[in-house]
Design an enzyme around this catalytic site. Structure first.
Site, mmCIF file in Angstrom:
data_model
loop_
_atom_site.group_PDB
_atom_site.id
_atom_site.type_symbol
_atom_site.label_atom_id
_atom_site.label_comp_id
_atom_site.label_asym_id
_atom_site.label_seq_id
_atom_site.Cartn_x
_atom_site.Cartn_y
_atom_site.Cartn_z
ATOM 1 N N ARG A 61 10.591 124.531 -31.104
ATOM 2 C CA ARG A 61 9.273 124.579 -30.475
ATOM 3 C C ARG A 61 8.683 125.962 -30.734
ATOM 4 O O ARG A 61 9.288 126.965 -30.419
ATOM 5 C CB ARG A 61 9.376 124.321 -28.976
ATOM 6 C CG ARG A 61 9.901 122.934 -28.628
ATOM 7 C CD ARG A 61 9.946 122.745 -27.112
ATOM 8 N NE ARG A 61 10.559 121.493 -26.727
ATOM 9 C CZ ARG A 61 9.881 120.405 -26.363
ATOM 10 N NH1 ARG A 61 8.571 120.423 -26.340
ATOM 11 N NH2 ARG A 61 10.529 119.311 -26.014
ATOM 12 N N HIS A 64 4.311 129.662 -30.433
ATOM 13 C CA HIS A 64 3.075 129.439 -29.688
ATOM 14 C C HIS A 64 2.563 130.710 -29.022
ATOM 15 O O HIS A 64 3.340 131.585 -28.648
ATOM 16 C CB HIS A 64 3.305 128.413 -28.577
ATOM 17 C CG HIS A 64 3.851 127.114 -29.054
ATOM 18 N ND1 HIS A 64 4.687 126.340 -28.287
ATOM 19 C CD2 HIS A 64 3.699 126.436 -30.220
ATOM 20 C CE1 HIS A 64 5.013 125.240 -28.946
ATOM 21 N NE2 HIS A 64 4.430 125.288 -30.132
ATOM 22 N N LYS A 73 5.631 135.564 -19.754
ATOM 23 C CA LYS A 73 6.581 134.482 -19.500
ATOM 24 C C LYS A 73 7.948 135.058 -19.177
ATOM 25 O O LYS A 73 8.387 136.021 -19.791
ATOM 26 C CB LYS A 73 6.700 133.568 -20.725
ATOM 27 C CG LYS A 73 5.417 132.853 -21.074
ATOM 28 C CD LYS A 73 5.557 132.066 -22.356
ATOM 29 C CE LYS A 73 4.218 131.450 -22.718
ATOM 30 N NZ LYS A 73 4.202 130.924 -24.069
ATOM 31 N N TYR A 133 10.619 128.127 -17.592
ATOM 32 C CA TYR A 133 9.902 129.395 -17.667
ATOM 33 C C TYR A 133 8.787 129.501 -16.647
ATOM 34 O O TYR A 133 8.163 128.530 -16.265
ATOM 35 C CB TYR A 133 9.391 129.677 -19.076
ATOM 36 C CG TYR A 133 8.497 128.638 -19.715
ATOM 37 C CD1 TYR A 133 7.140 128.870 -19.875
ATOM 38 C CD2 TYR A 133 9.026 127.451 -20.197
ATOM 39 C CE1 TYR A 133 6.325 127.933 -20.500
ATOM 40 C CE2 TYR A 133 8.230 126.520 -20.820
ATOM 41 C CZ TYR A 133 6.867 126.759 -20.969
ATOM 42 O OH TYR A 133 6.061 125.838 -21.576
ATOM 43 N N ASP A 172 3.348 121.533 -34.448
ATOM 44 C CA ASP A 172 4.169 122.676 -34.850
ATOM 45 C C ASP A 172 4.411 122.723 -36.362
ATOM 46 O O ASP A 172 4.892 123.726 -36.870
ATOM 47 C CB ASP A 172 5.500 122.698 -34.091
ATOM 48 C CG ASP A 172 5.343 123.234 -32.671
ATOM 49 O OD1 ASP A 172 4.253 123.741 -32.325
ATOM 50 O OD2 ASP A 172 6.317 123.149 -31.901
#
Length: 185
Positions: A61, A64, A73, A133, A172
């Site tokens: 993932r 981003h 985060k 997160y 992605d």
């Protein structure tokens, strides 16, 4: 106080946090977050949203970032193991375009603080992983940007496992190169 150990990384702002874990024959206990401890360690953010995802081995993932509403985060793995990556996208930073990666797992219980204006992503190394997160900004649909996971200029050294095929979301596979990102700045 003193319930966490904080390591700084070679990229300013990134921090690896290891909580104090108390264990006995019954299992373990730890504080996964305590505002006062984090504030004392220089992480004085107000988190407004918690997110959790589950993924199987080979899922990648990222990378981003948020364009207009950047987020700090605080990430961790509550089940399994991932290789977690942050890429510095802060204009003028001496480490602009550099990356740092950490193994986060249910065993090591490490957390990774990723400040706003970093791209972020992870690769699942275990059969299954649950990723958790905290964010300092709410999610805004349409505000997400991204960079190619395998951009040669950034050069992330993902720990690819022999015989494991990578799995991506459709978006992605379509993120821009770091060169294209810089040209838009």
């Amino acid at each position: 106080m003193g319930k966490i150990t904080v390591e700084t990384c070679e990229i300013e702002g990134l921090k690896v946090i290891t909580p104090q874990v108390l264990g006995d024959a019954r299992g373990y206990f730890m504080e996964s977050y305590n505002y006062n401890d984090y504030k004392a360690a220089g992480i004085d953010q107000i988190f407004v949203q918690d997110n959790q995802s589950a993924s199987k081995r080979g899922v990648l993932r990222g990378l981003h970032f948020q364009k207009e509403f950047p987020q700090d985060k605080l990430v961790r793995v509550i089940r399994g193991e991932v290789f977690d990556v942050a890429v510095d996208l802060r204009p003028g930073s001496p480490t602009f375009g550099k990356w740092h990666g950490e193994i986060l797992s249910e065993e090591n219980k490490k957390q990774f603080f990723v400040p706003r204006n970093f791209a972020h992503g992870f690769l699942v190394l275990s059969e299954y992983a649950e990723f958790f997160y905290k964010c300092t900004e709410f999610y805004h649909p349409g505000d997400e940007g991204g960079l190619m996971w395998n951009d040669a200029e950034i050069g992330v050294k993902w720990p690819l496992q022999e015989g494991v095929e990578l799995i991506f979301s459709e978006r992605d596979t379509k993120w821009e190169s770091f060169k294209a990102y810089k040209e838009k700045m």
